[in-house]
Design an enzyme around this catalytic site. Structure first.
Site, PDB file in Angstrom:
ATOM      1  CB  CYS A 398      -0.985  -0.053   1.159  1.00 51.98           C
ATOM      2  SG  CYS A 398      -2.464   0.893   0.784  1.00 51.98           S
ATOM      3  CG  HIS A 524      -3.467  -3.712   3.134  1.00 50.87           C
ATOM      4  ND1 HIS A 524      -2.508  -3.188   3.966  1.00 50.87           N
ATOM      5  CD2 HIS A 524      -4.075  -2.657   2.541  1.00 50.87           C
ATOM      6  CE1 HIS A 524      -2.523  -1.863   3.892  1.00 50.87           C
ATOM      7  NE2 HIS A 524      -3.467  -1.517   3.031  1.00 50.87           N
ATOM      8  CD  GLU A 526      -1.343  -6.369   5.385  1.00 53.05           C
ATOM      9  OE1 GLU A 526      -0.994  -6.734   4.243  1.00 53.05           O
ATOM     10  OE2 GLU A 526      -1.492  -5.168   5.681  1.00 53.05           O
TER      11      GLU A 526
HETATM   12  N1  GLN Z   1      -1.935   6.754   2.622  1.00 50.58           N
HETATM   13  C1  GLN Z   1      -2.066   5.966   1.449  1.00 50.58           C
HETATM   14  C2  GLN Z   1      -3.438   6.119   0.809  1.00 50.58           C
HETATM   15  O1  GLN Z   1      -4.343   6.592   1.411  1.00 50.58           O
HETATM   16  C3  GLN Z   1      -1.769   4.508   1.709  1.00 50.58           C
HETATM   17  C4  GLN Z   1      -2.757   3.845   2.621  1.00 50.58           C
HETATM   18  C5  GLN Z   1      -2.239   2.576   3.229  1.00 50.58           C
HETATM   19  O2  GLN Z   1      -1.054   2.330   3.237  1.00 50.58           O
HETATM   20  N2  GLN Z   1      -3.130   1.775   3.785  1.00 50.58           N
HETATM   21  O3  GLN Z   1      -3.637   5.764  -0.324  1.00 50.58           O
END
Ligand code: GLN
Length: 567
Positions: A398, A524, A526
């Site tokens: 992410c 994600h 995980e």
């Molecule tokens: N801050 C970034 C976004 O909003 C990544 C979010 C995250 O890592 N969950 O896209």
């Protein structure tokens, strides 16, 4: 009350037979109610019951999505796009079943429903009150969820600690349920602390007595006590607690600290928690439980053949609860690879001053996890650069994919000032940006790209070799995306786009072909990792780390730069 009694009495016989286990916590927070609930769920499922697990939290946020990780730890995301309490993660991992977001209920949701109903005229003529209106809404949700998921046994963890003002309506609601459903369909499990007082060299039962007294004042007599303790609780102490807390001796269960949370179900089974719950509920188990596979897994966790060390460069590293699912996914991936994954936590801002090598040297791999806000970003970008240049296995999740793209754009594509508009709205090269419909005044709660989305996988990539599938589905939680306007430039310089959300043509995964294991994704993985079914990307990443640690990577580029060969 009438309404709930009818519902509880149920429209179907299945509702009549449904049983409920309520888990409360006393003395202090962080006793591991979530793990105890998850363990009980895992055990009861092992006996062949259909179980579900719910978490009722007393805070007023509608969900934890708007809270800082420092307040709340990780925000766990469900398949169905809800931002929930991290305990839902434990429930999913221990029971190996996905749960709907509706199983995470907060006071915020309860009040939101009631206030909207009141404005629509749903309570015309009445004064809306905690009892009965709030308690009715709590019971309605609790029973509805159990009904919709057709659970034989519905396990409900009440957040907070007995004695908290805001937890009272939840306790009152479960007290009423016991009355309405009867003794054989409701069991109260109370988790307490039996502290060891060094000066007296003794374990103390008084806090437990006080906590149980608080519960009984509210009208809840616990059926079972689970006593968390650093060490074994002697029989006399158990007898004492049984006597003072009005609980049969065999219902005083000890919960001694374990080396790994995955031992907890085994310990609670030995102690007879599952047997007591089934006996109180007069629930005949459909089959005998077989804990053999679980025991084997715990053996592998405790006695791995080797060790790898993975650097995690993030923003919330001194609060590891903020990365709960990642920590667990590493444990699962470690079991699959017969290694212990030691995590070297590195606060990213420290890399803004020091050379990355100072802190990253000797690590077998680097992970940059998710996060929000500008603090520490440059440190993460530098860390990615270090892994890219040194051919160290890299995994970005992410925010990690954002950092990977920023680093590559700046240092390989030579796009000076490349950034994400989350951190630099005036960047000349906004390689990470909002989608047009996210621009402007978007409310913050629940509006990110959340939950399960499909990703089309390019053949021959790390992603494809990991899943062996053309399409995969993983969970998301982000607002910003790789800017399609820069895709051609990134690709021309050697970054591969290997995963795409085809419906909206969004980048899901990037890799660097010239690097032995450089992978970053918008999703994600995980969140779907389970002890017996590790997240495939974590499994492969740990495998790459293991190969790197032992200088055995097959990749032509790595044999000379593996840990042993590296200068
Ligand atoms: N801050 C970034 C976004 O909003 C990544 C979010 C995250 O890592 N969950 O896209």
């Amino acid at each position: 009350m009438m309404q709930t009694r009818q519902m509880a009495a149920g429209s179907s016989t299945a509702d009549d037979k449904r049983r409920h286990v309520f888990i409360t916590g006393g003395v202090v927070s962080s006793l591991g109610k979530g793990i105890v609930s998850a363990s009980l769920g895992m055990l009861l499922k092992g006996y062949g019951f259909r179980v579900t697990l719910q978490k009722f939290d007393p805070y007023l946020n509608v969900d934890p999505g708007t809270m800082s990780p420092y307040q709340h730890g990780e925000v766990f995301v469900t398949e169905d796009r809800a931002e929930t309490d991290l305990d839902l993660g434990h429930y999913e991992r221990f029971t190996e079943q996905n749960l709907p977001g509706s199983n995470c209920v907060t006071s915020g949701q309860i009040y939101d429903t009631i206030i909207r109903r009141e404005r629509r005229g749903g309570y015309l003529g009445k004064t809306v009150q905690v009892i009965p209106h709030v308690t009715e809404e709590i019971k309605r949700r609790l029973l509805r969820n159990a009904h919709e998921q057709d659970a034989d046994i519905n396990i409900v963890e009440i957040g907070g600690t007995v004695g908290d003002i805001e937890g009272l309506p939840f306790l009152e609601a479960i007290r009423q349920l016991r009355l309405e459903l009867g003794r054989e369909r409701v069991v109260f499990v109370h988790l307490t602390l039996v502290p060891y007082i060094k000066a007296a060299a003794e374990l103390k039962t008084k806090p437990t007595q006080h906590s149980v007294r608080k519960l009984t004042e509210i009208g809840i007599q616990p059926d079972i006590l689970v006593c968390r303790s650093e060490m074994k609780v002697a029989d006399e102490l158990k007898e004492k607690m049984a006597l003072f807390c009005n609980v049969p001796r065999e219902c005083v269960i000890e919960g001694v600290d374990c080396e790994t949370i995955y031992q907890v179900p085994l310990m609670l089974h030995e102690e007879g928690l599952d047997a007591m719950v089934m006996s109180i509920l007069r629930a005949e188990p459909p089959r005998e439980i077989d804990l053999g596979i679980w025991k084997g897994m715990v053996e592998n966790i405790l006695h791995p053949a080797k060790e790898v060390e993975i650097a995690v460069v993030g923003k919330y590293t001194h609060l590891q609860d903020a990365y709960k699912s990642i920590v667990e996914a590493f444990i699962h991936a470690g079991v699959a690879n017969r290694v212990r994954v030691r995590i070297r936590w590195i606060e990213s801002s420290i890399l803004e001053g020091d050379e990355p090598e100072v802190h990253l040297k000797g690590a077998d791999a680097l992970l940059v996890p998710g996060g929000f806000g500008v603090r520490g970003i440059e440190g993460m970008v530098r860390a990615v650069g270090w892994a890219r240049e040194n051919a160290v296995p890299f995994f970005g999740i992410c925010l990690g994919v954002h950092c990977a793209v920023i680093e590559f754009a700046r240092n390989v594509c030579q796009l000076e000032g490349a950034h994400s508009t989350e951190f630099d709205p005036t960047s000349p090269h906004p390689v990470i940006d909002l989608l047009p419909d996210q621009k402007g005044e978007v409310p913050k709660g629940g509006t990110m790209r959340l939950g399960a989305y499909e990703c089309a996988v390019e053949e021959g990539s790390i992603l494809w070799n990991t899943y062996h599938a053309d399409r995969i589905s993983e969970r998301h939680r982000h607002r910003y995306e790789v800017n399609n306007a820069y895709r051609a430039r990134l690709e021309a310089a050697g970054m591969r786009i290997t995963g795409i959300y085809a419906e909206e043509n969004l980048v899901e995964a990037v890799e660097i072909a010239a690097h032995p294991w450089f992978f970053a994704c918008q999703f994600h993985p995980e969140f779907k990792s389970r002890p017996q079914r590790p997240a495939p990307l974590f499994r492969e990443f740990v495998k790459a780390a293991k190969a790197f640690a032992h200088g055995q990577q097959n990749h032509p580029g790595l044999s000379s730069v593996g840990k042993r060969g590296r200068k």
